[in-house]
Motif scaffolding. Structure first.
Motif, PDB file in Angstrom:
ATOM      1  N   ALA A  48       0.972  -1.174   0.061  1.00 21.32           N
ATOM      2  CA  ALA A  48      -0.102  -0.061   0.034  1.00 21.32           C
ATOM      3  C   ALA A  48       0.865   1.099   0.051  1.00 21.32           C
ATOM      4  O   ALA A  48       0.714   2.153  -0.798  1.00 21.32           O
ATOM      5  CB  ALA A  48      -0.849  -0.083   1.181  1.00 21.32           C
ATOM      6  N   LEU A  49       1.798   1.261   0.927  1.00 23.24           N
ATOM      7  CA  LEU A  49       2.873   2.529   0.882  1.00 23.24           C
ATOM      8  C   LEU A  49       3.540   2.806  -0.477  1.00 23.24           C
ATOM      9  O   LEU A  49       3.740   3.835  -0.997  1.00 23.24           O
ATOM     10  CB  LEU A  49       4.007   2.038   1.938  1.00 23.24           C
ATOM     11  CG  LEU A  49       5.022   3.204   1.878  1.00 23.24           C
ATOM     12  CD1 LEU A  49       4.242   4.608   2.629  1.00 23.24           C
ATOM     13  CD2 LEU A  49       5.970   2.861   3.129  1.00 23.24           C
ATOM     14  N   ILE A  50       3.894   1.709  -1.154  1.00 19.28           N
ATOM     15  CA  ILE A  50       4.620   1.779  -2.504  1.00 19.28           C
ATOM     16  C   ILE A  50       3.585   2.293  -3.470  1.00 19.28           C
ATOM     17  O   ILE A  50       3.668   3.201  -4.391  1.00 19.28           O
ATOM     18  CB  ILE A  50       5.060   0.334  -2.825  1.00 19.28           C
ATOM     19  CG1 ILE A  50       6.276   0.024  -1.957  1.00 19.28           C
ATOM     20  CG2 ILE A  50       5.752   0.623  -4.202  1.00 19.28           C
ATOM     21  CD1 ILE A  50       6.765  -1.494  -2.313  1.00 19.28           C
ATOM     22  N   ASP A  51       2.289   1.483  -3.596  1.00 20.57           N
ATOM     23  CA  ASP A  51       1.301   1.736  -4.727  1.00 20.57           C
ATOM     24  C   ASP A  51       0.759   3.417  -4.441  1.00 20.57           C
ATOM     25  O   ASP A  51       0.101   3.736  -5.476  1.00 20.57           O
ATOM     26  CB  ASP A  51       0.266   0.921  -4.733  1.00 20.57           C
ATOM     27  CG  ASP A  51       0.804  -0.563  -5.150  1.00 20.57           C
ATOM     28  OD1 ASP A  51       1.814  -0.443  -6.128  1.00 20.57           O
ATOM     29  OD2 ASP A  51       0.087  -1.803  -4.848  1.00 20.57           O
ATOM     30  N   LEU A  72      11.967  -1.374  -3.709  1.00 23.74           N
ATOM     31  CA  LEU A  72      11.428  -0.516  -2.780  1.00 23.74           C
ATOM     32  C   LEU A  72      10.631  -1.689  -1.594  1.00 23.74           C
ATOM     33  O   LEU A  72      10.093  -1.132  -0.529  1.00 23.74           O
ATOM     34  CB  LEU A  72      10.153   0.222  -3.320  1.00 23.74           C
ATOM     35  CG  LEU A  72      10.587   1.309  -4.213  1.00 23.74           C
ATOM     36  CD1 LEU A  72       9.397   2.107  -4.660  1.00 23.74           C
ATOM     37  CD2 LEU A  72      11.609   2.395  -3.573  1.00 23.74           C
ATOM     38  N   GLU A  73      10.920  -2.879  -1.930  1.00 24.50           N
ATOM     39  CA  GLU A  73      10.466  -3.716  -0.847  1.00 24.50           C
ATOM     40  C   GLU A  73      10.806  -3.707   0.519  1.00 24.50           C
ATOM     41  O   GLU A  73       9.871  -3.881   1.550  1.00 24.50           O
ATOM     42  CB  GLU A  73      10.383  -5.160  -1.350  1.00 24.50           C
ATOM     43  CG  GLU A  73      11.878  -5.803  -1.227  1.00 24.50           C
ATOM     44  CD  GLU A  73      12.251  -7.299  -1.623  1.00 24.50           C
ATOM     45  OE1 GLU A  73      11.039  -7.647  -1.949  1.00 24.50           O
ATOM     46  OE2 GLU A  73      13.163  -7.710  -1.706  1.00 24.50           O
ATOM     47  N   ASN A  78      10.676   7.487   4.063  1.00 26.20           N
ATOM     48  CA  ASN A  78      11.899   8.222   3.544  1.00 26.20           C
ATOM     49  C   ASN A  78      12.719   7.704   2.218  1.00 26.20           C
ATOM     50  O   ASN A  78      13.274   8.155   1.476  1.00 26.20           O
ATOM     51  CB  ASN A  78      12.678   8.449   4.772  1.00 26.20           C
ATOM     52  CG  ASN A  78      12.441   9.564   5.690  1.00 26.20           C
ATOM     53  OD1 ASN A  78      11.635  10.364   5.355  1.00 26.20           O
ATOM     54  ND2 ASN A  78      12.936   9.460   6.968  1.00 26.20           N
ATOM     55  N   GLY A  79      12.700   6.246   2.281  1.00 25.16           N
ATOM     56  CA  GLY A  79      13.342   5.709   1.256  1.00 25.16           C
ATOM     57  C   GLY A  79      12.802   5.943   0.051  1.00 25.16           C
ATOM     58  O   GLY A  79      13.275   6.019  -0.949  1.00 25.16           O
ATOM     59  N   TRP A  83      14.021   7.787  -3.277  1.00 26.78           N
ATOM     60  CA  TRP A  83      13.876   7.185  -4.938  1.00 26.78           C
ATOM     61  C   TRP A  83      12.990   8.136  -5.726  1.00 26.78           C
ATOM     62  O   TRP A  83      13.307   8.240  -6.933  1.00 26.78           O
ATOM     63  CB  TRP A  83      13.126   5.864  -5.183  1.00 26.78           C
ATOM     64  CG  TRP A  83      14.059   4.667  -4.445  1.00 26.78           C
ATOM     65  CD1 TRP A  83      14.407   4.014  -3.298  1.00 26.78           C
ATOM     66  CD2 TRP A  83      15.194   4.089  -5.222  1.00 26.78           C
ATOM     67  NE1 TRP A  83      15.498   3.356  -3.125  1.00 26.78           N
ATOM     68  CE2 TRP A  83      15.793   3.222  -4.654  1.00 26.78           C
ATOM     69  CE3 TRP A  83      15.796   4.560  -6.482  1.00 26.78           C
ATOM     70  CZ2 TRP A  83      17.101   2.732  -4.984  1.00 26.78           C
ATOM     71  CZ3 TRP A  83      16.883   3.918  -7.122  1.00 26.78           C
ATOM     72  CH2 TRP A  83      17.365   2.678  -6.318  1.00 26.78           C
ATOM     73  N   GLN A  84      12.031   8.796  -5.131  1.00 27.61           N
ATOM     74  CA  GLN A  84      11.163   9.906  -5.866  1.00 27.61           C
ATOM     75  C   GLN A  84      11.847  10.974  -6.463  1.00 27.61           C
ATOM     76  O   GLN A  84      11.847  11.468  -7.603  1.00 27.61           O
ATOM     77  CB  GLN A  84       9.823  10.144  -5.188  1.00 27.61           C
ATOM     78  CG  GLN A  84       8.645   9.046  -4.879  1.00 27.61           C
ATOM     79  CD  GLN A  84       7.654   9.507  -4.036  1.00 27.61           C
ATOM     80  OE1 GLN A  84       7.936  10.162  -2.845  1.00 27.61           O
ATOM     81  NE2 GLN A  84       6.522   9.506  -4.352  1.00 27.61           N
TER      82      GLN A  84
END
Length: 244
Positions: A48-51, A72-73, A78-79, A83-84
């Motif tokens: 959910a955090l990634i999507d 990103l797993e 902050n990580g 990447w963004q």
């Protein structure tokens, strides 16, 4: 006959590394269009955090593609933000690079020096060209007539020092405004001379949200374009399909 300029040639190893880097960038960019697969190692909360990260769009079914999810797993908020920022900065550089590549490839020379120089749009040729480097004998006219990748080896060492110094200043400024000042918007480094972020609603406005997504998508296309162009420049005929 006038003496020929002594160019700074790239080592064969560096040329090979450039080809590998261009191919790796092309493959990584293309993975954004691959079908999404769930990794059993990634938790529901992490998915959910990634999507829900800004930049995920309809092109990949509003899901992070497999390569991105694997990277990103184990990342926290902050990580993901790091990447963004990396994607946005590389996309911006790639968009500028596409313009510079086309300008050089099409033989369009900007009026950088209003004097006897090959980079002068008003007087592209002259009997006395300005030197870019007195130690190597390279002139601005030499640069203007060279292929895009060939110009890299023609830049003197002092030129690369200036480029790296300027890039370092940008990185320091970006780090301060993103992390020291705890800015929650990836890619917002406080520099907005055209006032895009000063519109009604600020960063939460629909118009600015749309512009941010457009920038990310255009940056992704520019990164793929540069990967393809550099690959074809290094290996002529490599794209769209390599052939002997």
């Amino acid at each position: 006959a006038p003496p020929q300029p002594k160019y700074l040639l790239l080592p064969k190893q560096l040329d090979t590394m450039m080809k590998i880097a261009a191919l790796a960038t092309l493959l990584a960019s293309a993975s954004a269009f691959a079908p999404t697969a769930q990794s059993p190692r990634t938790s529901v909360a992490q998915n959910a955090l990634i999507d829900e990260a800004f930049g995920i769009s309809v092109e990949t079914g509003n899901k992070c593609p497999p390569l991105g999810r694997w990277i990103l797993e184990d990342a926290n908020e902050n990580g993901i933000k790091w990447w963004q920022n990396a994607e946005i900065k590389n996309g911006r550089v790639a968009m500028v690079a596409t313009i510079g590549y086309m300008v050089q490839k099409f033989g369009v020379h900007m009026p950088l020096y209003l004097g006897p120089s090959g980079s002068n749009a008003f007087h592209p040729e002259s009997s006395k060209d300005w030197l870019l480097s007195s130690t190597t004998g390279v002139t601005f006219s030499d640069i203007s007539h060279a292929a895009p990748l060939d110009t890299i080896g023609m830049v003197p060492a002092a030129g690369w020092v200036q480029i790296l110094f300027a890039a370092g200043l940008f990185e320091f400024a970006g780090y301060k405004r993103q992390w020291t000042d705890n800015n929650p918007i990836p890619g917002n480094y406080g520099y907005d001379p055209l006032g895009f972020t000063k519109r009604e609603g600020g960063w939460d406005s629909k118009e600015l949200t749309k512009l941010r997504m457009m920038e990310i998508k255009n940056g992704r296309v520019a990164m793929m374009a540069m990967a393809g162009w550099l690959s074809n420049e290094s290996i002529p005929g490599a794209l769209p399909v390599w052939h002997p």
